[in-house]
Design an enzyme around this catalytic site. Structure first.
Site, mmCIF file in Angstrom:
data_model
loop_
_atom_site.group_PDB
_atom_site.id
_atom_site.type_symbol
_atom_site.label_atom_id
_atom_site.label_comp_id
_atom_site.label_asym_id
_atom_site.label_seq_id
_atom_site.Cartn_x
_atom_site.Cartn_y
_atom_site.Cartn_z
ATOM 1 N N HIS A 1 0.821 -1.219 0.000
ATOM 2 C CA HIS A 1 0.000 0.000 0.000
ATOM 3 C C HIS A 1 0.850 1.262 0.000
ATOM 4 O O HIS A 1 0.428 2.298 -0.492
ATOM 5 C CB HIS A 1 -1.005 -0.040 1.147
ATOM 6 C CG HIS A 1 -2.137 -0.971 0.825
ATOM 7 N ND1 HIS A 1 -2.128 -2.288 1.182
ATOM 8 C CD2 HIS A 1 -3.257 -0.777 0.086
ATOM 9 C CE1 HIS A 1 -3.218 -2.873 0.711
ATOM 10 N NE2 HIS A 1 -3.926 -1.980 0.047
ATOM 11 N N ASP B 1 -4.441 -8.343 -4.224
ATOM 12 C CA ASP B 1 -4.605 -9.401 -3.228
ATOM 13 C C ASP B 1 -4.841 -10.758 -3.885
ATOM 14 O O ASP B 1 -4.412 -11.775 -3.355
ATOM 15 C CB ASP B 1 -5.763 -9.060 -2.279
ATOM 16 C CG ASP B 1 -5.304 -8.109 -1.193
ATOM 17 O OD1 ASP B 1 -4.208 -8.338 -0.640
ATOM 18 O OD2 ASP B 1 -6.013 -7.129 -0.914
ATOM 19 N N GLU C 1 -10.956 -10.980 -4.389
ATOM 20 C CA GLU C 1 -9.507 -10.856 -4.179
ATOM 21 C C GLU C 1 -8.937 -12.033 -3.397
ATOM 22 O O GLU C 1 -7.768 -12.049 -3.038
ATOM 23 C CB GLU C 1 -9.145 -9.516 -3.525
ATOM 24 C CG GLU C 1 -10.010 -9.069 -2.388
ATOM 25 C CD GLU C 1 -9.692 -7.650 -1.936
ATOM 26 O OE1 GLU C 1 -8.759 -7.018 -2.429
ATOM 27 O OE2 GLU C 1 -10.417 -7.172 -1.048
ATOM 28 N N CYS D 1 -9.843 -3.462 -10.270
ATOM 29 C CA CYS D 1 -9.372 -2.236 -9.609
ATOM 30 C C CYS D 1 -7.996 -2.420 -8.980
ATOM 31 O O CYS D 1 -7.490 -1.522 -8.315
ATOM 32 C CB CYS D 1 -10.379 -1.744 -8.576
ATOM 33 S SG CYS D 1 -10.626 -2.909 -7.237
#
Ligand code: PEP
Ligand code: MG
Length: 610
Positions: free
Chosen positions: A213, A484, A460, A531
């Site tokens: 992240h 993920d 995910e 996404c």
């Protein structure tokens, strides 16, 4: 700069290698930030504030001197003599010109705020201590760190700076100043977020993976970044000139004039090509054979919606709401505060859809409020497999309903879609829908307005991809979180640079799960988006289009590049190649099959994978 250079020995230019996570080239002076001190405010002060800032430093030094003298005076008679001697050392360090005198110079010459100046000088001195032969002297580094901690705490207690750091103020706003790049061992996503509107032109970390992240926030800042550069924060010194090559994942330290010139040239070229691409901003994304493709934006904060719109996004495909929960000293945002944030994003998008994901807290995005036992688990066990995302939300029902109410209320101001992260069990789906029904009931009882909100699930976890038909019965749409999905399919921690070479989106298992999800959703008429970072990686655009994807969500800065690929794609051609790619039994063959279909494309050319 005089302060940092005093003890520096001129070195030859050298390179460090890491993972390229955000494209472009940055050239600047290194600002070393120790991970424990990243919460120290970093901002520039105006020339008129220099004296006041030096006064803040002076008062905090006086306060700490009092504190240490009082401690020494109040030592009980039976206290070991070493304790008093230690306090003497601390007092001596406190008054040493190498600390406070040099810190003042950072303030005067660089216009750093006092806290930043102090931590910059600490890095310089800490390095000098590390290089000392004498073990006793080397160990004094810990004392110096304690003294600096005391000074920082005293500054936090003392009168706050009477001016706010001007958002977006850059080093270059101060005539004669050099651009700065951030170098750290590690930066938490929450800390990275604080740097979002800051002064840095690029950043380098020792650790991290391409889809950690922290890397994602860097990409959203659209500044060149390299992570996983191992020893970077140990080898690079405060104030060194550094080139960050975010395309190749290379960091050049102390570049020679000729290397510098080469990178300045590349920098100009890259700016020109960005400018050219940005002309596509308002061109509709339609393939050569006339298929319309939806290009959406991923955002972290409501303010990013403006950037998304400017970049030509036709909506927000992923609002990572957890960033609203960070940097708050453990307090959660109230329902009203969240509502305001969601409403502001929705209004900024002027009627375009905004997909708000409920908090995805946990793994590499902990929040300060997590209980001691949760944190113990976070650290001791495997956080990516722990209490994360929807699991955490369902374990905090009050917080979860509060967030759902805030999101629902924002729907009265535009088109809102609700997205649930990391579902793996149907029981989670049921509990989520029950919480949503309860939140709606509470709003109705309170007479609060909201409209219809579509509900989607993130796919995910392989379990969700494999159970897709059962999940689709409960959801209006799905969004594939490839970051993920890759992590959980291949059992690779996405934030761990040690296994980054195995984190491969080309792995056939990943591609088949992706394809299965896209075709499965389309078969029952449900919309499907990607996404994760793959959506913004031009290397995958044609393949995803060929599989049947028509909705991509990515950082605003990537929209134009992806649009260019879409405009040049002929879907009939790609549909014929998909089978070969999906039939490949190893990542290299899958990638080669795409390259074969796109002769001009090379794997190295496209930033993310390699
Ligand atoms: C993903 O996992 O691909 C995703 C988009 O969610 P995040 O990166 O926030 O985990
Ligand atoms: Mg995810």
């Amino acid at each position: 700069m005089r302060v940092a250079r005093a003890a520096s020995i001129k070195r030859m230019s050298f390179q460090l290698f890491g993972l390229p996570v955000s494209r472009g080239f940055a050239i600047g002076r290194a600002v070393l930030v120790a991970s424990s001190r990243v919460d120290v405010a970093h901002y520039f002060i105006g020339p008129d504030r220099v004296d006041a800032e030096i006064d803040r430093l002076r008062s905090s030094r006086d306060a700490v001197a009092d504190e240490l003298s009082t401690l020494q005076r109040d030592l009980p008679p039976e206290a070991p003599a070493e304790l008093s001697a230690l306090l003497d050392v601390h007092l001596m360090l406190l008054h040493d010109e190498a600390l406070t005198g040099a810190t003042k110079q950072w303030i005067r010459e660089r216009h750093y705020n006092a806290e930043w100046a102090l931590s910059a000088q600490l890095e310089v001195l800490a390095r000098q201590f590390d290089e000392m032969e004498d073990e006793y002297l080397r160990e004094r580094k810990a004392d110096l760190e304690q003294v600096v901690e005391r000074l920082l705490r005293a500054m936090a207690r003392g009168p706050a700076a009477s001016y706010a750091p001007a958002p977006g103020v850059k080093a270059r706003d101060f005539a004669g100043e050099d651009p700065l790049v951030l170098v750290a061992s590690d930066i938490a996503p929450a800390d990275m977020l604080q740097f979002k509107r800051s002064v840095f032109m690029g950043f380098v970390t020792d650790v991290g993976g391409k889809t950690s992240h922290t890397a994602i926030v860097a990409r959203s800042m659209d500044i060149p970044a390299v992570v996983g550069a191992r020893e970077a924060s140990r080898i690079i010194r405060q104030d060194d000139w550094v080139v960050i090559d975010g395309d190749a994942g290379i960091v050049v330290v102390d570049p020679s004039p000729i290397i510098l010139e080469e990178y300045r040239f590349r920098q100009r070229q890259s700016e020109l090509s960005r400018e050219r691409l940005s002309r596509l901003r308002h061109t509709p994304a339609v393939t050569l054979d006339g298929e319309r493709v939806e290009l959406l934006a991923n955002i972290e904060m409501p303010g990013d919606a403006v950037t998304a719109l400017e970049a030509g996004a036709v909506g927000v495909g992923l609002f990572r709401s957890e960033f609203l929960f960070m940097n708050r000293g453990g307090e959660l945002p109230s329902e009203d505060e969240q509502f305001e944030a969601y409403r502001s994003a929705v209004q900024a998008m002027k009627g375009l859809p905004v997909t708000i994901r409920t908090v995805d807290i946990g793994a590499d995005k902990p929040i300060d409020r997590m209980s001691a036992s949760e944190l113990r688990h976070e650290h001791a066990l495997n956080p990516a497999l722990g209490l994360r995302a929807i699991r955490w939300s369902l374990s905090e029902p009050g917080m979860f309903r509060q967030q759902l109410r805030a999101i629902l209320r924002a729907s009265a101001y535009g088109k809102v879609r609700l997205l649930i992260p990391m579902v793996a069990h149907l029981s989670e789906v049921r509990l989520t829908l029950e919480a949503l029904a309860r939140a709606k009931q509470q709003l109705n009882e309170a007479g609060r307005a909201f409209t219809h909100v579509e509900v989607g699930a993130m796919i995910e976890v392989p379990a969700a991809a494999l159970m897709l038909p059962a999940f689709l019965r409960h959801f209006d749409f799905v969004s594939i979180g490839t970051n993920d999905l890759i992590q959980y399919t291949l059992a690779i921690d996405r934030a761990d640079e040690a296994v980054a070479h195995l984190y491969d989106p080309w792995h056939p298992a990943v591609l088949r799960l992706l394809s299965q999800t896209i075709t499965g959703a389309r078969a029952v008429g449900k919309s499907v988006c990607v996404c994760g970072e793959m959506a913004g990686d031009p290397m995958f655009t044609e393949l995803l289009l060929g599989i049947g994807l028509r909705s991509f969500s990515m950082h605003p800065s990537q929209i134009s590049s992806i649009k260019q690929r879409v405009l040049r794609a002929d879907l009939r051609h790609w549909a014929a190649h998909v089978e070969h790619v999906l039939g490949a039994d190893d990542p290299e063959r899958a990638c080669a099959a795409v390259q074969f279909a796109t002769p001009t494309l090379s794997r190295e050319l496209t930033g993310l994978q390699g």
